[in-house]
Design a protein around this motif. Sequence first.
Motif, PDB file in Angstrom:
ATOM      1  N   LEU A   1     -16.635   5.720  -5.825  1.00  0.00           N
ATOM      2  CA  LEU A   1     -15.971   7.005  -5.597  1.00  0.00           C
ATOM      3  C   LEU A   1     -16.636   8.114  -6.409  1.00  0.00           C
ATOM      4  O   LEU A   1     -16.922   9.191  -5.905  1.00  0.00           O
ATOM      5  CB  LEU A   1     -14.498   6.903  -5.970  1.00  0.00           C
ATOM      6  CG  LEU A   1     -13.660   6.091  -4.987  1.00  0.00           C
ATOM      7  CD1 LEU A   1     -12.230   6.006  -5.479  1.00  0.00           C
ATOM      8  CD2 LEU A   1     -13.711   6.720  -3.601  1.00  0.00           C
ATOM      9  N   TYR A   2     -16.900   7.779  -7.695  1.00  0.00           N
ATOM     10  CA  TYR A   2     -17.491   8.751  -8.603  1.00  0.00           C
ATOM     11  C   TYR A   2     -18.809   9.269  -8.046  1.00  0.00           C
ATOM     12  O   TYR A   2     -19.024  10.478  -7.895  1.00  0.00           O
ATOM     13  CB  TYR A   2     -17.771   8.051  -9.938  1.00  0.00           C
ATOM     14  CG  TYR A   2     -17.305   8.793 -11.161  1.00  0.00           C
ATOM     15  CD1 TYR A   2     -17.818  10.036 -11.463  1.00  0.00           C
ATOM     16  CD2 TYR A   2     -16.382   8.220 -12.022  1.00  0.00           C
ATOM     17  CE1 TYR A   2     -17.408  10.693 -12.603  1.00  0.00           C
ATOM     18  CE2 TYR A   2     -15.976   8.868 -13.157  1.00  0.00           C
ATOM     19  CZ  TYR A   2     -16.483  10.113 -13.440  1.00  0.00           C
ATOM     20  OH  TYR A   2     -16.074  10.757 -14.563  1.00  0.00           O
TER      21      TYR A   2
ATOM     22  N   LEU B   1     -18.488  11.025  -4.427  1.00  0.00           N
ATOM     23  CA  LEU B   1     -17.993  12.395  -4.537  1.00  0.00           C
ATOM     24  C   LEU B   1     -19.027  13.261  -5.237  1.00  0.00           C
ATOM     25  O   LEU B   1     -19.241  14.416  -4.888  1.00  0.00           O
ATOM     26  CB  LEU B   1     -16.677  12.416  -5.311  1.00  0.00           C
ATOM     27  CG  LEU B   1     -15.496  11.833  -4.565  1.00  0.00           C
ATOM     28  CD1 LEU B   1     -14.272  11.823  -5.462  1.00  0.00           C
ATOM     29  CD2 LEU B   1     -15.225  12.642  -3.312  1.00  0.00           C
TER      30      LEU B   1
ATOM     31  N   THR C   1     -24.156  16.848  -9.169  1.00  0.00           N
ATOM     32  CA  THR C   1     -24.555  15.543  -8.653  1.00  0.00           C
ATOM     33  C   THR C   1     -25.373  14.761  -9.671  1.00  0.00           C
ATOM     34  O   THR C   1     -25.097  13.585  -9.948  1.00  0.00           O
ATOM     35  CB  THR C   1     -25.405  15.731  -7.387  1.00  0.00           C
ATOM     36  OG1 THR C   1     -24.632  16.418  -6.432  1.00  0.00           O
ATOM     37  CG2 THR C   1     -25.849  14.393  -6.842  1.00  0.00           C
TER      38      THR C   1
ATOM     39  N   LEU D   1     -21.816  14.714  -2.926  1.00  0.00           N
ATOM     40  CA  LEU D   1     -21.543  15.698  -1.877  1.00  0.00           C
ATOM     41  C   LEU D   1     -22.102  17.095  -2.203  1.00  0.00           C
ATOM     42  O   LEU D   1     -22.714  17.721  -1.340  1.00  0.00           O
ATOM     43  CB  LEU D   1     -20.042  15.772  -1.598  1.00  0.00           C
ATOM     44  CG  LEU D   1     -19.521  14.532  -0.858  1.00  0.00           C
ATOM     45  CD1 LEU D   1     -18.026  14.636  -0.646  1.00  0.00           C
ATOM     46  CD2 LEU D   1     -20.243  14.346   0.467  1.00  0.00           C
TER      47      LEU D   1
ATOM     48  N   GLU E   1     -28.054   7.839  -0.851  1.00  0.00           N
ATOM     49  CA  GLU E   1     -26.708   7.360  -0.544  1.00  0.00           C
ATOM     50  C   GLU E   1     -26.676   5.869  -0.249  1.00  0.00           C
ATOM     51  O   GLU E   1     -25.746   5.172  -0.647  1.00  0.00           O
ATOM     52  CB  GLU E   1     -26.147   8.124   0.659  1.00  0.00           C
ATOM     53  CG  GLU E   1     -25.847   9.575   0.373  1.00  0.00           C
ATOM     54  CD  GLU E   1     -24.713   9.738  -0.617  1.00  0.00           C
ATOM     55  OE1 GLU E   1     -23.553   9.620  -0.223  1.00  0.00           O
ATOM     56  OE2 GLU E   1     -25.003   9.962  -1.806  1.00  0.00           O
TER      57      GLU E   1
ATOM     58  N   MET F   1      -6.296  10.034  -5.885  1.00  0.00           N
ATOM     59  CA  MET F   1      -6.997  10.167  -4.609  1.00  0.00           C
ATOM     60  C   MET F   1      -6.678   9.011  -3.696  1.00  0.00           C
ATOM     61  O   MET F   1      -6.525   9.180  -2.480  1.00  0.00           O
ATOM     62  CB  MET F   1      -8.501  10.215  -4.860  1.00  0.00           C
ATOM     63  CG  MET F   1      -8.967  11.576  -5.313  1.00  0.00           C
ATOM     64  SD  MET F   1     -10.541  11.419  -6.086  1.00  0.00           S
ATOM     65  CE  MET F   1     -11.401  12.661  -5.251  1.00  0.00           C
TER      66      MET F   1
ATOM     67  N   THR G   1      -7.262  10.102 -11.815  1.00  0.00           N
ATOM     68  CA  THR G   1      -7.724  10.933 -10.708  1.00  0.00           C
ATOM     69  C   THR G   1      -8.060  10.063  -9.512  1.00  0.00           C
ATOM     70  O   THR G   1      -7.674  10.355  -8.367  1.00  0.00           O
ATOM     71  CB  THR G   1      -8.978  11.714 -11.143  1.00  0.00           C
ATOM     72  OG1 THR G   1      -8.773  12.187 -12.459  1.00  0.00           O
ATOM     73  CG2 THR G   1      -9.259  12.860 -10.200  1.00  0.00           C
TER      74      THR G   1
END
Lengths: 485, 604
Positions: free
Chosen positions: A165-166, A169, A214, A172, A138, B538, B534
């Motif tokens: 963001l891609y 997310l 992921t 996760l 991360e 968001m 998208t």
Amino acid sequence: MFPLLTLATFLPLVGAASVMGLAGRGGSRAHGISIATTGLVFLVTLAIWARGTAPGGFSQIEEITWIPSIGAAYRLGVDGLSLPLILLTSLLFFLSAIYSARVDDRPATYVVLMLMLETASLGTFAALDALLFYVFFEVSLVSMYFMIAGWGHEDRQRAALMFFLYTLLGSLPLLLAILGLFLGSGTFDMRVWVDAPQLSGLAAMLALIAMLFTFAVKIPSFPVHTWLPAAHVQAPTVGSVILAGVMLKFGTYGLIRFAFQMTPAAFSQAALVILVFGVFSALYGAFAALAQSDLKKMVAYTSVNHMGYVVMGVAVAGLTVDPQLRAVALDGATLQMISHGLVTGALFFLVGMLQDRAHTRAMDDFGGLLGRVPWLGWAFILSAFASLGLPGLAHFPAEFQVFLATLNIQPWAVLAVLAIVITAGLYLRAIAAVFLGAPNDKWAAMPDLDRRELWVILPLLALIVAVGVAPGMLLGMIHATMAAL
Amino acid sequence: MSLLSLTLLAPLVAAAAILVLRRASAALALAGVLLGFLGAAGLLFGAARGDLLQAALPGLPQMPLRLTAGPLTALLSALVATVAALVVVYAVGYMRKDPEKPRFFATLLFFVSAMQALVLAGDWITLLAAWELIGFSSYLLIGFWHGREGVAGAASRAFLYTRSADLGLYIAAFILIGSAGTSEISAGLTTGGVAATIAGLGLLIAAMGKSAQVPLQDWLQRAMAGPTPVSALLHSATLVAAGAILLIRSAPMMPAGVLTLIALVGGVTAVITGLMALAERDLKRLLAASTSSQYGLMLLAVGAGAPIAALLHLLAHAAIKSSLFLGAGVFQHDRDSTNLSDLAGAGRARPGIFAGFALSALALAGIPPLAGFFSKDAIIAASLAAPGALWLVPLALIGTVLTGAYMARALRHLWRGKPPGRAERAPWMAAGMGLLVVPAAVLGAGFPAIEGLLNAAPPGGEMAVALGLAAAALGLLAGWFIPAPRLLGGLLPWAQGGFAVAGGMRGLVLRPALAIAALTETFEQRLYNGALATGRAMLSLGRISRETDETGIDGAIFALARRTRETGARARRLQSGLIHRELALTVLGIALVTAVLLAAPLYS
């Protein structure tokens, strides 16, 4: 034994700290420290290589207790999968440090970000504790985000945000999978997870799906690859090199280390679907690259193509019970990661050098440059032919093994071999448009590569040839590990 | 082992030395090819004595790279080394004034090394690697004058055509390695059944690409944009030969159905490219079309079940065609053109070169006792003896007639026409060509020795000799006396257009590929916009929650803080700092507390 892995992983942070301590003393000091640190790290990783790996299992383990109640510890170690990637990482960061010696926009911050990224990358490959792995995984995102947002090109904010963001997310689900594996085993020790499957049935399949999501984003595989061209086009040259050369390998490394090794039964069940994605990505990336007229975007899409071969290799390895064929497939997939790092690294550096000179990346703006800048031109031609899989250069032994295994395990999937003709076509077109033909007078004063640039590109070219001619120097180590999987 | 490495490495080391030193390139190149020639000659002598030299080098895990010098491979290695040495001698003169000479010689020597690796390969990986590397060096050599118009396109086209066909070799190698369990060629050739059929088709496709067979013939003529020594070495005797060599080596494995297909491809190519040669207006392009046509005859022989006949024709053709190209290069230097109309009479200015050119042309047509006579007879005899003789014999004979016709046409153009001027001496070029004309003439005498070495006898017979001679004579006479347009008649526009069907490769492959790419790009844009939308959704979700925060939760918190502050302000008014008022308040407070305490028993 002296903890060389820890030293290599955290030396960049020491360098970053000293850069911060000397802030305000001008860029050359910061770049000097960055080159010295990354060079030292490279030497340390060579020493790690000299110590070698043991066939089957991990070696050079370094372990300190951290949170014993939940079985999390500071654990580092290497095997034939991670060590080549660690070597590639330290090399690319060293060359990137040399290349960026001319960055004069907030140089100290830039160097600190790059060094932090190196720690995160080395840590990701060396970690043998899933929690530690996730932290490094991360942290790398953060550094890369700021690198693109701060030093990128015209449309950098949007690209950086999309990238962040891609991938955030995207990562996760991995956390959920890690928690699932923890609940199944009561420890975060990745060695335990690798040695014996901790989950079975539906739980294993759910964990696998989470991991695949992921890693598919990271690799990137169709259809979650759209962040890649955007991020690459906007990223500074070094950002592109690290992103393509090192960070995409997080995905394929995770695919083997986590998906393939930790949930083997579920992986075999899902392997056919994974193979379809791999084949489609390889072909799709090649055709998408063919449609580009922006050199950097073109190289970015060929990454989708080349990483598709890695996915294919791992997928067919999950589909066979023949240990020899499985080793061929995994050897090819692992070597392909290294080859892609070297070749795409070289190509992004060269496109960057071209852009530094011309401030454009559109191939139709050039023409006949080979007579004007022969070093740059021949370096590009060599790297391009390496990328299209010419024998004697880095990609051939890797792709040959992947295709060989694929044809003998799932014959239809060898359809992806068509992509080597498409990549040949697109590189030949780029070479012809930029370097061949009548010289364009606009670039009559373009200078050839200077000494700093040669120091960056020549080691890569030498290694591209070395891996192509004598792949054994890496494959020996890789094969010893893969044959035991 | 040392002979193998001498053969392979001498040219490679010389190439590296030229690139590093950047001077004395011609001398270094000569040294490299001569040492390589000695190595290859040593291999051939060894093979004649019955030695089988082998070497294994580290390659992929469990798949080492192998080199083998048996009778066939040593013979081919000697052929490559000989032609290479003589072409380099010639190129010393041809490239004398070119400023980029080092690059030329280095690439040419690299090619020679790769070609030696190809003919000596003992495993599929080495073969495949060398196969692709000769394509790469061909790309570099065709593109040697990269600043000229049309050169980049010609070079790219050559590489792309051959690489597309190379997929056949890739697939075949994967299948044969998989079924044999080892990468050795000798083991792979024992494969049978469906695997052999598919692999055989793959090998045929690869060979069609390299040997410029219909419908992949078009790249070879465009490749003439490169320097002439390149055409002589690569595009007649070596690179193009790789296709035929591959099929000759793998002939033992080929199932009958594949053999028939090979013969058909070869026969059709011999006729179609022969017609193209007859219609050609450019000497080098005429020779290139003729190369395709001659390799077509070789494929026909392989398909007819007589690979030895193909091999003999390959050897004869190598000497003949390279000397023809070298002659064409001399004329090209004299007239600065290879257009047949510009070359009119060029032969008279150089009677010596023209004599050599004519001798080679007659050898190619198949006039006894020159080399081509024997090899072509073997091919015709093979087609007579084959199961499909009914359609193979006409194709072979038409191919032979066309050979005579286009060679006679070239000779006539070079001989007749405007009166010659004085030509300057060209000793290196004459030496290189002269030494190649000798084998073109007399190689036939060596054929029995070669047959003995390989322990194979080509088919023969008076019928084949008579048919071959008649066809050659008919072709030569027709080509000399009848103009090509009249000979071709209605076929002329087709032949000039290269017999392109449905837009040729451009229409069949290139356009669809680009269309798919464009489609991908459109889809890619949609996908990107989708991801962006998208992301935006968001973000606006985030914005809504921020507003909720600001107006809702934040509002509540701020309101609380505001009220606390107001209460505090009100409370502050009590803290006035006036002692008497504070005292009064204190007393009041104490009184209140006391009252509450005193009242306690009442409410407890």
